[in-house]
Design an enzyme around this catalytic site. Structure first.
Site, PDB file in Angstrom:
ATOM      1  N   ASP A 101       0.837  -0.960  -0.089  1.00  0.00           N
ATOM      2  CA  ASP A 101       0.088   0.088  -0.240  1.00  0.00           C
ATOM      3  C   ASP A 101       1.070   1.306  -0.168  1.00  0.00           C
ATOM      4  OD1 ASP A 101      -2.545  -1.165  -0.423  1.00  0.00           O
ATOM      5  OD2 ASP A 101      -3.018  -1.283   1.165  1.00  0.00           O
ATOM      6  N   ASP A 158      -7.009  -5.378  -3.174  1.00  0.00           N
ATOM      7  CA  ASP A 158      -7.014  -3.674  -2.868  1.00  0.00           C
ATOM      8  C   ASP A 158      -5.584  -3.243  -3.854  1.00  0.00           C
ATOM      9  OD1 ASP A 158      -7.215  -6.003  -0.823  1.00  0.00           O
ATOM     10  OD2 ASP A 158      -7.697  -4.340   0.473  1.00  0.00           O
TER      11      ASP A 158
HETATM   12  N1  GLY Z   1      -6.681  -2.090   1.163  1.00  0.00           N
HETATM   13  C1  GLY Z   1      -7.344  -2.520   3.094  1.00  0.00           C
HETATM   14  C2  GLY Z   1      -8.585  -2.592   3.513  1.00  0.00           C
HETATM   15  O1  GLY Z   1      -9.554  -1.174   2.397  1.00  0.00           O
HETATM   16  O2  GLY Z   1      -8.393  -2.326   4.327  1.00  0.00           O
END
Ligand code: GLY
Length: 378
Positions: A101, A158
């Site tokens: 992320d 994600d």
């Molecule tokens: N990327 C983790 C979530 O969407 O909670």
């Protein structure tokens, strides 16, 4: 069919935009350069414990600040965003807590800054983050791995939202490698994550040598085979953005398929997003962040798709945002947090139906998009 905005909706939008900018001004006075996630008793606390600096959500507050700065030119927003960006350098220094992320973290902070101000340090930070993300690529199985530790073959929905950082790095450096990695990942994700009916899995574990799916464990949805709504929103917006950056029609088709599934399900709940579309009827758990992110994706699609679909996506986005504004928003300027009813995960009872920073970010972007004031940050 053309979508026309009624006078009443125009007035709603103008009022909502004003309330949003007004509340953000109050929040930036109190919160400034804190690294924030969920308000406690109406106040954001700073997350920067030794591990807090790595938290995947650390780009969302600076992202809101850059959106607000772009819309208002108020220097208070810029100053706070710059402070957080500098603080996030600690995560580069520590390195081991970083993850897939980094796209969320640094696109919304350093890259946004570079795009708006041409700050050379911000460019360097964004390129550094792009290299860290590219470094997670598995060249045999053709995916970007999620998380750390022994999860060698893990890939999740994600990650699609992290790819714009790679597309940008390719353009910025005139080097196609980053785009090749992003496209390989998008192609693998379409194969292993998106189902025939347009819904999606959250987690797929792949054989890191062959790319074959070996398992699908439970993620943040109700069950491995259900349809976690925020994961679905990541797919809608993520593929719409991959189409914007590459022009490859297969990404547009995937985004549309996922969007149609999302819209069909929201039509069943008066446009308020459940946390999981395939969960039992009780308990009823909402996740507003899924609606806000999907609304951004639908507005992105409306810009990319043909005339008929344009009306469909615009109308769905307006419906979601109006319904959520009415039921979920807290406009009290004395309390931090705007969009309530976001949920971290279906089975997480602690961070359930509350204001979470990513819900607020996507709600801000979506409202500013409707008003023609959004900064194209992705
Ligand atoms: N990327 C983790 C979530 O969407 O909670």
């Amino acid at each position: 069919m053309e979508f026309t905005v009624s006078q009443q909706d125009r007035e709603w939008l103008e009022q909502t935009k004003e309330k949003l900018l007004c509340k953000l001004s109050a929040e930036v006075q109190r919160t400034g350069g804190k690294i924030v996630y969920i308000p406690k008793d109406g106040r954001y606390e700073d997350l920067a414990t030794p591990t807090g600096v790595y938290w995947w959500c650390n780009g969302f507050w600076p992202g809101m600040l850059w959106q607000a700065y772009h819309a208002s030119k108020d220097e208070a927003f810029r100053k706070a965003a710059e402070t957080i960006e500098e603080r996030l350098d600690q995560a580069f220094e520590g390195y081991e807590g970083l993850h897939h992320d980094v796209g969320f973290m640094y696109t919304l902070s350093a890259l946004a800054d570079y795009r708006l101000t041409k700050n050379k340090d911000s460019r360097r930070r964004a390129l550094h983050a792009a290299n860290l993300l590219a470094g997670r690529y598995n060249a045999r199985a053709k995916f970007i791995r999620a998380w750390n530790g022994d999860r060698t073959g893990w890939t999740i929905a994600d990650t699609m939202m992290n790819l714009p950082l790679l597309y940008w790095a390719s353009r910025e450096l005139g080097d196609p490698r980053f785009t090749y990695i992003a496209q390989d990942h998008a192609d693998t994700c379409a194969k292993v994550t998106v189902r025939e009916d347009g819904s999606s899995y959250h987690i797929s574990i792949l054989d890191p040598l062959t790319g074959e799916v070996v398992d699908r464990p439970s993620g943040q949805g109700y069950s491995p085979d259900s349809a976690w709504s925020r994961g679905q929103a990541w797919i809608v917006y993520g593929y719409a953005l991959s189409f914007r950056h590459t022009g490859e029609k297969r990404y547009l088709d995937t985004a549309k398929k996922a969007a149609h599934y999302f819209i069909a399900n929201l039509a069943l709940t008066d446009w308020l997003p459940l946390c999981d579309f395939q969960a039992p009827e009780e308990p009823l758990i909402y996740d507003a962040s899924a609606g806000a992110c999907a609304a951004c994706g639908l507005l992105e699609l409306a810009e990319q798709a043909g005339e008929y679909e344009q009306a469909l996506y615009q109308k769905a986005a307006w419906n979601i945002l109006k319904a959520m504004e009415k039921k979920f928003c807290n406009w009290d300027c004395d309390a931090d947090g705007i969009l309530g009813y976001s949920s971290k995960a279906y089975h997480d009872q602690k961070e359930r139906e509350t204001s979470i920073i990513y819900g607020d970010y996507f709600f801000t972007e979506a409202i500013l998009r409707l008003a023609g004031k959004a900064f194209p940050i992705w």
